[in-house]
Design a protein around this motif. Structure first.
Motif, PDB file in Angstrom:
ATOM      1  N   SER A 157     -23.281   0.084  -2.776  1.00  0.00           N
ATOM      2  CA  SER A 157     -21.920  -0.545  -2.905  1.00  0.00           C
ATOM      3  C   SER A 157     -21.647  -1.435  -1.569  1.00  0.00           C
ATOM      4  O   SER A 157     -21.779  -0.815  -0.703  1.00  0.00           O
ATOM      5  CB  SER A 157     -20.713   0.325  -3.256  1.00  0.00           C
ATOM      6  N   GLY A 158     -21.189  -2.622  -1.711  1.00  0.00           N
ATOM      7  CA  GLY A 158     -20.882  -3.367  -0.520  1.00  0.00           C
ATOM      8  C   GLY A 158     -19.408  -2.894   0.395  1.00  0.00           C
ATOM      9  O   GLY A 158     -19.217  -3.102   1.074  1.00  0.00           O
ATOM     10  N   ARG A 159     -18.868  -2.003  -0.660  1.00  0.00           N
ATOM     11  CA  ARG A 159     -17.592  -1.318  -0.068  1.00  0.00           C
ATOM     12  C   ARG A 159     -17.968  -0.238   1.122  1.00  0.00           C
ATOM     13  O   ARG A 159     -16.944   0.041   1.984  1.00  0.00           O
ATOM     14  CB  ARG A 159     -16.797  -0.634  -1.174  1.00  0.00           C
ATOM     15  N   SER A 160     -19.141   0.177   1.069  1.00  0.00           N
ATOM     16  CA  SER A 160     -19.322   1.290   2.365  1.00  0.00           C
ATOM     17  C   SER A 160     -20.522   0.588   3.065  1.00  0.00           C
ATOM     18  O   SER A 160     -21.683   0.987   2.959  1.00  0.00           O
ATOM     19  CB  SER A 160     -19.749   2.669   1.716  1.00  0.00           C
ATOM     20  N   PRO A 161     -20.105  -0.460   4.046  1.00  0.00           N
ATOM     21  CA  PRO A 161     -21.330  -0.965   4.809  1.00  0.00           C
ATOM     22  C   PRO A 161     -22.020   0.020   5.610  1.00  0.00           C
ATOM     23  O   PRO A 161     -23.100  -0.034   6.145  1.00  0.00           O
ATOM     24  CB  PRO A 161     -20.565  -2.069   5.601  1.00  0.00           C
ATOM     25  N   VAL A 162     -21.431   1.287   6.140  1.00  0.00           N
ATOM     26  CA  VAL A 162     -21.930   2.189   6.873  1.00  0.00           C
ATOM     27  C   VAL A 162     -23.078   2.746   6.249  1.00  0.00           C
ATOM     28  O   VAL A 162     -24.174   2.958   6.852  1.00  0.00           O
ATOM     29  CB  VAL A 162     -20.989   3.273   7.328  1.00  0.00           C
ATOM     30  N   ARG A 163     -22.983   3.306   4.769  1.00  0.00           N
ATOM     31  CA  ARG A 163     -23.956   3.652   4.016  1.00  0.00           C
ATOM     32  C   ARG A 163     -25.262   2.740   3.916  1.00  0.00           C
ATOM     33  O   ARG A 163     -26.487   2.869   4.167  1.00  0.00           O
ATOM     34  CB  ARG A 163     -23.405   3.689   2.644  1.00  0.00           C
ATOM     35  N   LYS A 164     -24.763   1.276   3.758  1.00  0.00           N
ATOM     36  CA  LYS A 164     -25.949   0.308   3.728  1.00  0.00           C
ATOM     37  C   LYS A 164     -26.793   0.243   5.247  1.00  0.00           C
ATOM     38  O   LYS A 164     -28.177  -0.021   5.275  1.00  0.00           O
ATOM     39  CB  LYS A 164     -25.239  -1.276   3.658  1.00  0.00           C
ATOM     40  N   LEU A 165     -25.834   0.213   6.340  1.00  0.00           N
ATOM     41  CA  LEU A 165     -26.453   0.153   7.489  1.00  0.00           C
ATOM     42  C   LEU A 165     -27.640   1.390   7.740  1.00  0.00           C
ATOM     43  O   LEU A 165     -28.672   1.395   8.318  1.00  0.00           O
ATOM     44  CB  LEU A 165     -25.348   0.324   8.783  1.00  0.00           C
ATOM     45  N   GLU A 166     -27.045   2.622   7.482  1.00  0.00           N
ATOM     46  CA  GLU A 166     -27.724   3.812   7.330  1.00  0.00           C
ATOM     47  C   GLU A 166     -29.252   3.578   6.445  1.00  0.00           C
ATOM     48  O   GLU A 166     -30.184   3.780   7.079  1.00  0.00           O
ATOM     49  CB  GLU A 166     -27.206   5.298   6.922  1.00  0.00           C
ATOM     50  N   CYS A 167     -28.969   3.008   5.713  1.00  0.00           N
ATOM     51  CA  CYS A 167     -30.351   2.954   4.961  1.00  0.00           C
ATOM     52  C   CYS A 167     -30.966   2.019   5.347  1.00  0.00           C
ATOM     53  O   CYS A 167     -32.105   2.129   5.243  1.00  0.00           O
ATOM     54  CB  CYS A 167     -29.607   2.288   3.303  1.00  0.00           C
ATOM     55  N   VAL A 168     -30.711   0.919   5.792  1.00  0.00           N
ATOM     56  CA  VAL A 168     -31.376  -0.229   6.532  1.00  0.00           C
ATOM     57  C   VAL A 168     -32.086   0.422   7.802  1.00  0.00           C
ATOM     58  O   VAL A 168     -33.433   0.234   7.867  1.00  0.00           O
ATOM     59  CB  VAL A 168     -30.616  -1.468   6.928  1.00  0.00           C
ATOM     60  N   CYS A 169     -31.368   1.219   8.504  1.00  0.00           N
ATOM     61  CA  CYS A 169     -32.062   1.833   9.644  1.00  0.00           C
ATOM     62  C   CYS A 169     -33.215   2.681   9.242  1.00  0.00           C
ATOM     63  O   CYS A 169     -34.268   2.919   9.766  1.00  0.00           O
ATOM     64  CB  CYS A 169     -31.159   2.258  10.697  1.00  0.00           C
ATOM     65  N   SER A 170     -32.959   3.717   8.321  1.00  0.00           N
ATOM     66  CA  SER A 170     -33.700   4.710   7.878  1.00  0.00           C
ATOM     67  C   SER A 170     -34.954   3.948   7.204  1.00  0.00           C
ATOM     68  O   SER A 170     -36.117   4.391   7.489  1.00  0.00           O
ATOM     69  CB  SER A 170     -33.355   5.526   6.796  1.00  0.00           C
ATOM     70  N   SER A 171     -34.708   3.012   6.631  1.00  0.00           N
ATOM     71  CA  SER A 171     -35.878   2.232   5.877  1.00  0.00           C
ATOM     72  C   SER A 171     -36.773   1.577   6.942  1.00  0.00           C
ATOM     73  O   SER A 171     -37.988   1.722   6.635  1.00  0.00           O
ATOM     74  CB  SER A 171     -35.529   1.421   4.703  1.00  0.00           C
ATOM     75  N   TYR A 172     -36.242   0.918   7.897  1.00  0.00           N
ATOM     76  CA  TYR A 172     -36.811   0.282   8.835  1.00  0.00           C
ATOM     77  C   TYR A 172     -37.957   1.099   9.657  1.00  0.00           C
ATOM     78  O   TYR A 172     -39.047   1.152   9.810  1.00  0.00           O
ATOM     79  CB  TYR A 172     -36.069  -0.810   9.687  1.00  0.00           C
ATOM     80  N   LEU A 173     -37.043   2.258  10.126  1.00  0.00           N
ATOM     81  CA  LEU A 173     -37.789   3.294  10.857  1.00  0.00           C
ATOM     82  C   LEU A 173     -39.035   3.856  10.131  1.00  0.00           C
ATOM     83  O   LEU A 173     -39.883   4.044  10.713  1.00  0.00           O
ATOM     84  CB  LEU A 173     -36.867   4.185  11.553  1.00  0.00           C
ATOM     85  N   ALA A 174     -38.763   4.212   8.940  1.00  0.00           N
ATOM     86  CA  ALA A 174     -39.773   4.858   8.242  1.00  0.00           C
ATOM     87  C   ALA A 174     -40.836   4.043   8.059  1.00  0.00           C
ATOM     88  O   ALA A 174     -41.888   4.402   8.138  1.00  0.00           O
ATOM     89  CB  ALA A 174     -39.160   5.196   6.703  1.00  0.00           C
TER      90      ALA A 174
END
Lengths: 417, 417, 417
Positions: A230-247
């Motif tokens: 959801s676009g309502r929780s950008p923190v969740r999106k940021l966590e997801c993007v950082c985790s995916s990039y690092l993995a």
């Protein structure tokens, strides 16, 4: 150069596509309309559109060019991929909105329904990877449409039986797609003689195109994993993007390291890289809802790359590629038996079922998906005290596998006739 | 086809990657966490994410495919680039946050820290361009990690000694990367015999892939130049994007014009185009903080393309590419001496230091970077009345060069052992 | 390998580019400034920038790599495309702002003026597609600059005579570009002997690059169609994106179906796919302002793909591609006469005017553009009760064609001298 199909194919493929396409247009004519509410799921139109474009780029460039390593399929792999993806996306739009169609008589189109349809298409393209080079386009279209139907049914069952949110069940596409594809290729293998594999020669000249497709997938995988959040929780999106990039970064490095260690001449095996650098993205996608720390993502990417590379190596260990004519042989039983103690599961599968996996979807999507599920399981247990959710999750995954196998078996019988 | 490395390489590369990767995971496990404040530097998550994706596309596609023009490195250039870029980005994330780690015990991950790490990686990839085809992957990884360390140290020194804002010192990456790479290749050249250059054959068949990489860089260069600007001043971002686009357009046209004039048969030299169409973007990146008018940007692009094309032509004038087997020879001393009066700097460098620059990073990044610095200098003096800032800027640039050379020398000694 | 140009070319191309580029810089120096108001047309800077990047990607990758199917133009097609596109965009920025230049003395640069200039460049690149392989770079640059001048003049006439909004008249670029290109190639054909066509050999090896370019166009076409819509009405943008995507998906499936039916061996003809999968996007772009329902878009895509594929098939029916040396011959008059009753228009054009269309722009852009115009016409009549607007639209289209032909004729005379 291109594969020779049976003469009856021409009389079937054209009319089939016409009939299906006309049917889709009729369904859209009676039921579909563009949603007047643009801001779906807390994202503005523009934000949803960039998510959609990233996923679209992965579907068209990533999966299309990834399969160009086959000699006779370099050119047609991109064309078949385009055809299958466009058919499947239209079908997935309809299927995903069957419920709203039933209740309100309307299929509502917005950026989110297109993104969801594209993600369903990815699950079909994963399955297609196992049978490419052994099937004609008519079969490919049928397999893709049935796979998507099964995937949407699976999602519906998970939602209604186990209250699994679509965002989470969506990410099981790697497990569903891989096992569906393996079942289909197992059924096709039993029916066909071995001479059909001759179509599957590997070409090192078109390897750069294949690498191009892989890098497209690698670069846009964080968008893929975060597209449904959801676009309502950008923190969740940021966590997801950082985790995916690092993995993804860790799995690229690890896959390179394992590949060099396995190679007797100390070279990079680029088929290893192509198959295994994405494993971190697959595993983190499945385990995303419970990954909170960057190092957890990195560890998952590390484990996924090792598992994927070893899996690929064992599966392809008997695949002797000769210098001049690069023939793909079946697995050497002796080598396979020696390493039986190492990865019993795969050998068992290969010896007992004798399935044949063109794009190595088992090691690219299946095993990292299962690892991601396992990581999800372990982290969930570590995070919550009661065992209710853990038990529920176990039940949920067993259901997924059962549904996958039943759907793929029924689909295999349909394809066979 | 692929280069033969020493047998000891296999025993080193795999474990080295494992050890480094495990070390990175441990550092992240103890210190890294995802920032809970998403809107960094005045940009929303989505805006920062598209910036990050554009830079990521440049790193993976642009630099990866740009180097595929080498016959034996077509395939592995993309793989090495992926490996080096993922290693370097993780290392740069750690280095850039050493200060916050020291004070608060935490490395905070957000889109901006990833973008900054990717830009540091670009400076390493520029350096790598000079030694590609002459070094093995173990050396490449070491060179890249040491280059990034030097670049971050340089940025820290500039910030603490001269109060240069990171956004401005970042853009000196072209000068830093080019001179670092040239120093390393000079040291390697003195140690090695000439027969190792045999690996560097140029392939015209994979030229389209190289062109593809170059066009990726060309298209996303405005994003690269504007990625670090604050989202709070969209006018500044607009100016930066317009200036970058115009400078790139002018340098593409000018490079084509100069290339046709130099070619005795009046044809485009596509190696010229590949190296020189980006020079406008490099020069405008360095001089961005003081460019206010579109025509200034266009003039900088014009001058950068002329300087870059002439530099490339003089450097490669002795590089005879034969029809059949395209062998790359060393610079003809006679021709070089004839043109000594024209560009004394380069000839001096070549004759005295005998360095060997695979991807022509001196003319692609070094010279346009220096031109951009000169433009920055002139425009700054024209804009302000007092000479304090001008003097400060001169000191600042001398420091950069001094630090670059000392770091690269110390690094060269490390590589040599 | 590369085409041999007349010796006089070298003495012309370099100075020509220098003079033109210096002229552009001078015009920008006296008149251009960056707009201080960033939010143009209701879009924020970041939203406009992603639109611009999508269109820029289409221009550079899409049109550049689409033309690499010619044997001798694989490499230079990308270079020529880059050169022509950068020249034309600068010229289009100036031309589009002549009015504001006249009134306020200033050319204002913002993301919208860059997007509009890029779209004008697309119309020039469509025209270039008809003459590629028969013209030298000097002619290409002249043709492109004159085409853009004609296109902007056409837009200005439509705005002032018929009050057509720029957003709508812009999308007529496919019709304008196609007929302009065909007129130029007709004039060039009459003057030159047939031996010059020898340059136009088709290469199946570089077909994957051509496919890559086509997929770039396919993926980013929805951005292209929606780039000029106001950011104030996201619902309109959503409708446009959904319609474009569905039309493109349907036309991809339909083009594949028709291609298989036409092919005597039941194979995909990938030249068909490359030319015809985009037809839905062309047709929907022209008819966009009146398309309200998804099924209308799908039907337009369906009809456009059938028309485009049949048109391509009839036009290329005599183009015998031999196994070994793939020579492109002229249309067989006998076959053409037999199918005269089927598509009189095209045969008439070919027999009477003997024009020669390298990239098949008539079937890729011309016919789908006319179909889109027809769909616009029919839907407009169905939607409104009075005939005033219908009559006005008919007049408007006749004006477009008249202006196109007069401009192209006058331009052809200029090129001839």
């Amino acid at each position: 150069m291109a594969p020779q199909y049976a003469p009856s194919l021409r009389s079937r493929l054209g009319p089939l596509l016409f009939v299906l396409q006309t049917g889709f247009i009729l369904i859209f004519a009676f039921c579909a309309e563009v949603d007047s509410n643009v801001n779906v799921n807390g994202s503005t139109f523009k934000d949803s559109y960039t998510d959609f474009q990233d996923v679209n780029v992965m579907v068209m460039f990533g999966f299309g060019f990834m399969c160009t390593f086959l000699v006779r399929h370099g050119f047609s792999a991109v064309g078949f991929n385009l055809l299958v993806a466009t058919m499947t996306t239209q079908w997935a739009i309809i299927l995903n909105n069957v419920e709203s169609w039933y209740y309100s008589g309307k299929i509502r189109l917005n950026m989110r329904s297109l993104v969801v349809a594209e993600i369903c298409t990815v699950s079909a393209l994963v399955s297609i990877g196992a049978v490419l080079g052994k099937t004609n386009p008519v079969q490919l279209v049928f397999i893709a449409l049935l796979e998507v139907s099964g995937f949407v049914l699976n999602e519906w069952l998970l939602l209604n039986l186990l209250k699994v949110r679509p965002g989470n069940s969506m990410m099981l596409l790697h497990i569903f797609g891989a096992f569906f594809g393996l079942t289909v290729t197992w059924i096709l293998y039993r029916k066909d003689s071995e001479q059909r594999f001759e179509k599957e020669k590997v070409d090192h000249k078109s390897g750069l195109f294949s690498m191009l497709g892989t890098v497209f997938l690698w670069v846009f995988w964080p968008s893929f994993n975060s597209a449904l959040l959801s676009g309502r929780s950008p923190v969740r999106k940021l966590e997801c993007v950082c985790s995916s990039y690092l993995a993804l970064a860790v799995s690229a490095v690890t896959a390179a390291a394992v590949s060099v260690i396995f190679n007797p001449k100390g070279r990079f095996n680029l088929l290893h890289l192509q198959s295994c650098i994405l494993s971190g993205g697959v595993a983190i996608g499945v385990s995303m809802p419970v990954v909170l720390q960057p190092w957890e993502a990195m560890l998952i990417g590390f484990a996924a790359a090792i598992l994927s590379t070893i899996g690929f190596h064992l599966l392809q260990v008997g695949t002797t590629i000769k210098h001049g004519n690069c023939v793909l042989l079946l697995i050497h039983p002796k080598r396979a038996l020696n390493s039986r103690s190492f990865l019993f599961f795969q050998i068992h599968m290969l010896l007992a079922f004798q399935c044949h996996d063109t794009r190595a979807i088992l090691s690219t999507h299946g095993l990292p998906g299962l690892l991601g599920w396992l990581a999800h399981f372990i982290l969930l247990i570590r995070q919550c005290d009661d065992h209710t959710t853990a038990v529920r999750f176990a039940v949920f995954h067993i259901c997924t596998l059962l549904i996958t196998i039943t759907t793929s078996l029924s689909m295999g019988i349909l394809t066979g006739t």
